[in-house]
Design a protein around this motif. Structure first.
Motif, short mmCIF file in Angstrom:
data_model
loop_
_atom_site.label_atom_id
_atom_site.label_comp_id
_atom_site.label_asym_id
_atom_site.label_seq_id
_atom_site.Cartn_x
_atom_site.Cartn_y
_atom_site.Cartn_z
N ASP A 80 40.50 34.55 49.05
CA ASP A 80 40.02 35.85 49.00
C ASP A 80 41.29 37.16 48.65
O ASP A 80 40.87 37.94 48.19
CB ASP A 80 40.62 36.29 50.58
N ASP A 81 42.71 36.94 47.75
CA ASP A 81 43.63 37.63 47.27
C ASP A 81 42.87 37.17 45.26
O ASP A 81 43.96 37.68 45.53
CB ASP A 81 45.23 36.47 46.89
N ASP A 82 42.14 37.62 44.66
CA ASP A 82 41.34 37.28 44.41
C ASP A 82 42.65 36.78 43.03
O ASP A 82 42.96 37.52 41.78
CB ASP A 82 41.36 39.07 43.57
N ARG A 83 43.68 35.80 43.51
CA ARG A 83 44.70 35.47 42.17
C ARG A 83 43.79 34.05 41.37
O ARG A 83 44.62 33.04 41.15
CB ARG A 83 45.95 35.17 43.50
N GLY A 84 42.48 33.93 41.69
CA GLY A 84 42.06 32.53 40.90
C GLY A 84 41.31 31.34 41.74
O GLY A 84 41.47 31.64 43.20
N GLY A 85 41.41 30.26 41.75
CA GLY A 85 40.97 29.18 43.17
C GLY A 85 39.76 29.24 42.59
O GLY A 85 38.61 30.13 42.74
N GLY A 86 38.90 28.09 43.36
CA GLY A 86 37.70 27.79 42.59
C GLY A 86 36.23 27.76 41.34
O GLY A 86 38.01 28.23 40.25
N ARG A 87 35.47 28.04 41.67
CA ARG A 87 34.77 28.66 39.73
C ARG A 87 34.28 29.43 40.20
O ARG A 87 33.84 30.15 40.29
CB ARG A 87 34.17 27.33 39.86
N ARG A 88 34.86 29.69 38.50
CA ARG A 88 33.82 31.24 38.19
C ARG A 88 32.67 31.51 37.46
O ARG A 88 33.39 30.63 36.12
CB ARG A 88 34.64 32.59 38.23
N GLY A 89 32.08 31.90 37.49
CA GLY A 89 30.77 31.56 35.35
C GLY A 89 31.45 32.33 34.73
O GLY A 89 32.62 33.07 34.60
N LEU A 90 31.15 32.20 33.11
CA LEU A 90 31.13 33.26 32.06
C LEU A 90 31.22 34.84 32.61
O LEU A 90 29.85 35.29 33.23
CB LEU A 90 31.04 32.38 30.79
N VAL A 91 32.11 35.20 32.55
CA VAL A 91 32.13 36.74 32.13
C VAL A 91 31.77 37.36 30.58
O VAL A 91 32.75 36.99 30.12
CB VAL A 91 32.61 37.58 33.62
N PRO A 92 30.58 38.03 30.46
CA PRO A 92 30.57 38.40 29.40
C PRO A 92 31.67 39.26 29.29
O PRO A 92 31.70 40.65 29.98
CB PRO A 92 28.99 39.30 28.90
N VAL A 93 32.34 40.09 27.97
CA VAL A 93 33.37 40.83 27.35
C VAL A 93 33.18 41.24 26.70
O VAL A 93 32.56 41.21 25.43
CB VAL A 93 34.90 40.52 27.90
N ARG A 94 32.64 42.87 26.75
CA ARG A 94 32.29 43.65 25.27
C ARG A 94 33.99 44.27 24.47
O ARG A 94 35.00 44.09 25.15
CB ARG A 94 32.09 45.46 26.00
N VAL A 95 33.11 43.94 23.13
CA VAL A 95 34.18 43.74 22.47
C VAL A 95 34.01 44.71 21.69
O VAL A 95 32.95 44.93 20.69
CB VAL A 95 34.46 42.08 21.42
N ARG A 96 34.03 45.90 20.83
CA ARG A 96 34.21 46.66 20.11
C ARG A 96 34.91 46.19 18.21
O ARG A 96 35.57 45.46 17.90
CB ARG A 96 35.67 48.10 19.85
N GLY A 97 33.76 47.22 18.36
CA GLY A 97 33.86 46.16 16.30
C GLY A 97 32.92 47.01 15.04
O GLY A 97 33.28 47.89 14.81
#
Length: 97
Positions: A80-97
């Motif tokens: 619940d504290d958003d510090r990790g734990g559990g599995r999360r899917g891949l999250v797309p990240v925008r990269v400026r190019g």
């Protein structure tokens, strides 16, 4: 008869899987006989001891690896504290190019 706790049962099951894999490894070692190792183990002066010790220590190693893999692959809900734990899917990240 009382049941074993979940954690103990988890460790014993995965350690047994590791020792089963060690048994398969030893069978393959005797069957393939790489570099004559299987033959040396069969003809050892204290015949069963070198093979049993090799099986035991391979079982300890593979059991520990199996337990580690099983622990790492456990799926838990995120904390619940958003510090990790559990599995999360891949999250797309925008990269400026």
């Amino acid at each position: 008869m009382s049941r074993l706790p979940r954690a103990v049962r988890f460790l014993l099951v995965h350690a047994a899987i590791g020792f089963g894999l060690a048994t398969l490894l030893m069978a393959a070692l005797f069957w393939a006989n790489p570099g004559g190792v299987g033959q040396v183990l069969r003809r050892a002066p204290g015949h069963p001891w070198p093979s049993l010790l090799l099986w035991f220590f391979c079982g300890l190693t593979l059991g520990a690896v199996q337990i580690g893999i099983a622990v790492m692959l456990q799926d838990r809900p995120p904390d619940d504290d958003d510090r990790g734990g559990g599995r999360r899917g891949l999250v797309p990240v925008r990269v400026r190019g």
